[in-house]
Scaffold this motif. Structure first.
Motif, PDB file in Angstrom:
ATOM      1  N   ALA A   1       0.906  -1.115   0.060  1.00 17.53           N
ATOM      2  CA  ALA A   1       0.050   0.105  -0.102  1.00 17.53           C
ATOM      3  C   ALA A   1       0.936   1.328  -0.033  1.00 17.53           C
ATOM      4  O   ALA A   1       1.990   1.202   0.532  1.00 17.53           O
ATOM      5  CB  ALA A   1      -0.946   0.135   1.214  1.00 17.53           C
ATOM      6  N   GLU A   2       0.312   2.478  -0.506  1.00 18.67           N
ATOM      7  CA  GLU A   2       1.209   3.510  -0.429  1.00 18.67           C
ATOM      8  C   GLU A   2       0.863   4.454   0.619  1.00 18.67           C
ATOM      9  O   GLU A   2       1.235   5.488   0.753  1.00 18.67           O
ATOM     10  CB  GLU A   2       0.771   4.314  -1.759  1.00 18.67           C
ATOM     11  CG  GLU A   2      -0.549   5.035  -1.949  1.00 18.67           C
ATOM     12  CD  GLU A   2      -0.790   5.497  -3.468  1.00 18.67           C
ATOM     13  OE1 GLU A   2       0.130   6.301  -3.658  1.00 18.67           O
ATOM     14  OE2 GLU A   2      -1.848   5.520  -3.884  1.00 18.67           O
ATOM     15  N   GLY A   3       0.170   4.042   1.891  1.00 19.60           N
ATOM     16  CA  GLY A   3       0.048   4.837   3.092  1.00 19.60           C
ATOM     17  C   GLY A   3      -1.427   4.255   3.506  1.00 19.60           C
ATOM     18  O   GLY A   3      -1.853   3.227   3.196  1.00 19.60           O
ATOM     19  N   ILE A   4      -1.972   5.219   4.209  1.00 16.63           N
ATOM     20  CA  ILE A   4      -3.235   4.820   5.041  1.00 16.63           C
ATOM     21  C   ILE A   4      -4.227   5.902   4.899  1.00 16.63           C
ATOM     22  O   ILE A   4      -4.057   7.169   4.441  1.00 16.63           O
ATOM     23  CB  ILE A   4      -3.203   4.597   6.547  1.00 16.63           C
ATOM     24  CG1 ILE A   4      -2.439   5.846   7.135  1.00 16.63           C
ATOM     25  CG2 ILE A   4      -2.320   3.353   6.878  1.00 16.63           C
ATOM     26  CD1 ILE A   4      -2.369   5.733   8.868  1.00 16.63           C
ATOM     27  N   MET A   5      -5.537   5.690   4.607  1.00 20.90           N
ATOM     28  CA  MET A   5      -6.622   6.634   4.504  1.00 20.90           C
ATOM     29  C   MET A   5      -7.375   6.864   5.842  1.00 20.90           C
ATOM     30  O   MET A   5      -7.566   5.901   6.529  1.00 20.90           O
ATOM     31  CB  MET A   5      -7.723   6.031   3.748  1.00 20.90           C
ATOM     32  CG  MET A   5      -7.299   6.002   2.214  1.00 20.90           C
ATOM     33  SD  MET A   5      -6.906   7.668   1.205  1.00 20.90           S
ATOM     34  CE  MET A   5      -8.699   8.051   1.218  1.00 20.90           C
ATOM     35  N   LEU A   6      -7.303   8.286   6.187  1.00 21.09           N
ATOM     36  CA  LEU A   6      -8.053   8.677   7.434  1.00 21.09           C
ATOM     37  C   LEU A   6      -9.264   9.178   7.013  1.00 21.09           C
ATOM     38  O   LEU A   6      -9.280  10.005   6.069  1.00 21.09           O
ATOM     39  CB  LEU A   6      -7.135   9.694   7.949  1.00 21.09           C
ATOM     40  CG  LEU A   6      -5.800   9.206   8.498  1.00 21.09           C
ATOM     41  CD1 LEU A   6      -5.081  10.325   9.025  1.00 21.09           C
ATOM     42  CD2 LEU A   6      -5.975   7.831   9.628  1.00 21.09           C
ATOM     43  N   LYS A   7     -10.491   8.669   7.454  1.00 22.27           N
ATOM     44  CA  LYS A   7     -11.832   8.993   7.153  1.00 22.27           C
ATOM     45  C   LYS A   7     -12.711   9.355   8.152  1.00 22.27           C
ATOM     46  O   LYS A   7     -12.647   8.837   9.411  1.00 22.27           O
ATOM     47  CB  LYS A   7     -12.623   7.916   6.415  1.00 22.27           C
ATOM     48  CG  LYS A   7     -11.812   7.708   5.000  1.00 22.27           C
ATOM     49  CD  LYS A   7     -12.532   6.504   4.158  1.00 22.27           C
ATOM     50  CE  LYS A   7     -11.650   6.013   2.695  1.00 22.27           C
ATOM     51  NZ  LYS A   7     -12.413   5.164   2.117  1.00 22.27           N
ATOM     52  N   ARG A   8     -13.350  10.720   8.149  1.00 30.50           N
ATOM     53  CA  ARG A   8     -14.189  11.119   9.277  1.00 30.50           C
ATOM     54  C   ARG A   8     -15.382  10.000   9.172  1.00 30.50           C
ATOM     55  O   ARG A   8     -16.081   9.725   8.452  1.00 30.50           O
ATOM     56  CB  ARG A   8     -14.713  12.467   8.994  1.00 30.50           C
ATOM     57  CG  ARG A   8     -15.511  12.988  10.070  1.00 30.50           C
ATOM     58  CD  ARG A   8     -16.222  14.456   9.896  1.00 30.50           C
ATOM     59  NE  ARG A   8     -14.961  15.158   9.322  1.00 30.50           N
ATOM     60  CZ  ARG A   8     -14.239  16.056   9.896  1.00 30.50           C
ATOM     61  NH1 ARG A   8     -14.317  16.101  11.336  1.00 30.50           N
ATOM     62  NH2 ARG A   8     -13.343  16.922   9.331  1.00 30.50           N
ATOM     63  N   LYS A   9     -15.735   9.293  10.196  1.00 30.89           N
ATOM     64  CA  LYS A   9     -16.944   8.467  10.649  1.00 30.89           C
ATOM     65  C   LYS A   9     -18.142   9.014  10.134  1.00 30.89           C
ATOM     66  O   LYS A   9     -19.074   8.258   9.535  1.00 30.89           O
ATOM     67  CB  LYS A   9     -16.779   7.689  11.960  1.00 30.89           C
ATOM     68  CG  LYS A   9     -15.600   6.986  12.336  1.00 30.89           C
ATOM     69  CD  LYS A   9     -15.890   6.284  13.777  1.00 30.89           C
ATOM     70  CE  LYS A   9     -14.826   5.523  13.941  1.00 30.89           C
ATOM     71  NZ  LYS A   9     -14.880   4.749  15.509  1.00 30.89           N
ATOM     72  N   SER A  10     -18.414  10.301  10.357  1.00 32.50           N
ATOM     73  CA  SER A  10     -19.600  10.974  10.303  1.00 32.50           C
ATOM     74  C   SER A  10     -19.953  11.501   8.886  1.00 32.50           C
ATOM     75  O   SER A  10     -20.913  11.865   8.492  1.00 32.50           O
ATOM     76  CB  SER A  10     -19.978  11.977  11.252  1.00 32.50           C
ATOM     77  OG  SER A  10     -18.812  12.856  11.146  1.00 32.50           O
ATOM     78  N   ALA A  11     -18.853  11.402   7.881  1.00 35.30           N
ATOM     79  CA  ALA A  11     -18.514  11.917   6.749  1.00 35.30           C
ATOM     80  C   ALA A  11     -19.849  11.244   5.679  1.00 35.30           C
ATOM     81  O   ALA A  11     -19.844   9.971   5.466  1.00 35.30           O
ATOM     82  CB  ALA A  11     -17.463  12.007   6.209  1.00 35.30           C
ATOM     83  N   THR A  12     -20.311  12.027   4.872  1.00 32.13           N
ATOM     84  CA  THR A  12     -20.990  11.390   3.920  1.00 32.13           C
ATOM     85  C   THR A  12     -20.442  11.358   2.426  1.00 32.13           C
ATOM     86  O   THR A  12     -19.204  11.869   2.543  1.00 32.13           O
ATOM     87  CB  THR A  12     -22.374  12.315   3.460  1.00 32.13           C
ATOM     88  OG1 THR A  12     -22.172  13.630   3.015  1.00 32.13           O
ATOM     89  CG2 THR A  12     -23.387  12.269   4.613  1.00 32.13           C
ATOM     90  N   TYR A  13     -20.690  10.735   1.613  1.00 32.68           N
ATOM     91  CA  TYR A  13     -20.053  10.467   0.255  1.00 32.68           C
ATOM     92  C   TYR A  13     -19.824  11.786  -0.578  1.00 32.68           C
ATOM     93  O   TYR A  13     -20.993  12.587  -0.456  1.00 32.68           O
ATOM     94  CB  TYR A  13     -20.589   9.290  -0.574  1.00 32.68           C
ATOM     95  CG  TYR A  13     -19.835   9.342  -1.904  1.00 32.68           C
ATOM     96  CD1 TYR A  13     -18.617   8.940  -2.157  1.00 32.68           C
ATOM     97  CD2 TYR A  13     -20.456  10.073  -3.155  1.00 32.68           C
ATOM     98  CE1 TYR A  13     -17.899   8.848  -3.188  1.00 32.68           C
ATOM     99  CE2 TYR A  13     -19.469  10.182  -4.392  1.00 32.68           C
ATOM    100  CZ  TYR A  13     -18.075   9.240  -4.387  1.00 32.68           C
ATOM    101  OH  TYR A  13     -17.547   9.206  -5.238  1.00 32.68           O
ATOM    102  N   GLN A  14     -19.011  12.441  -0.689  1.00 34.71           N
ATOM    103  CA  GLN A  14     -18.804  13.678  -1.517  1.00 34.71           C
ATOM    104  C   GLN A  14     -18.070  13.379  -2.707  1.00 34.71           C
ATOM    105  O   GLN A  14     -17.198  12.738  -2.956  1.00 34.71           O
ATOM    106  CB  GLN A  14     -17.782  14.737  -0.697  1.00 34.71           C
ATOM    107  CG  GLN A  14     -18.329  15.121   0.716  1.00 34.71           C
ATOM    108  CD  GLN A  14     -19.624  15.709   0.443  1.00 34.71           C
ATOM    109  OE1 GLN A  14     -19.768  16.856  -0.158  1.00 34.71           O
ATOM    110  NE2 GLN A  14     -20.594  15.540   1.456  1.00 34.71           N
TER     111      GLN A  14
END
Length: 139
Positions: free
Chosen positions: A60-73
């Motif tokens: 992998a080229e790193g990690i993804m940090l995603k906000r748990k409350s985020a909707t798809y944008q």
């Protein structure tokens, strides 16, 4: 995944979409092919940095940090996710030859396969995506 049972799920939170994705993956005939990335549990940025450094071993080229409350944008909206890449590998190479562009911008030299190595042991690198500007070329 945008739809589940014909329902548009883009307005659901990241956590809700993840749960739906896991339920779909659990029902598939081939769960070893339809894989979902593991969630990372961490307590500090230092803990997360250690996990990030293991990315290359996981191909992998790193990690993804995603906000748990985020909707798809659509597009790259700020604040809902962040790709924390590992540092790229580098190589010292000698450009043996290049070819002037025949199509497109004539001020660029697209690099043909770039040989590198020591003495008589040369190995070609694949053609890079970007071309070298003429002003940076070696005379």
């Amino acid at each position: 995944m945008f739809r589940v049972c014909r329902e548009d799920i883009r307005s659901k939170s990241q956590s809700e979409r993840r749960t739906l994705l896991e339920s779909v993956q659990a029902k598939t005939e081939y769960p070893e092919i339809f894989r979902i990335s593991a969630l990372i549990d961490f307590k500090s940025w230092d803990d997360l940095a250690i996990v990030r450094e293991q990315s290359r071993a996981m191909i992998a080229e790193g990690i993804m940090l995603k906000r748990k409350s985020a909707t798809y944008q659509v597009g790259r909206k700020r604040g809902d996710w962040w790709k924390w890449k590992i540092d790229p590998l580098s190589v010292d190479a000698v450009m043996i030859y290049a070819q002037r562009a025949t199509v497109g911008a004539p001020t660029y030299i697209p690099i043909t396969p770039l040989p590198f190595g020591m003495a008589t042991n040369w190995c070609p690198l694949p053609k890079p995506i970007r071309a070298l500007p003429m002003r940076r070329s070696i005379r």
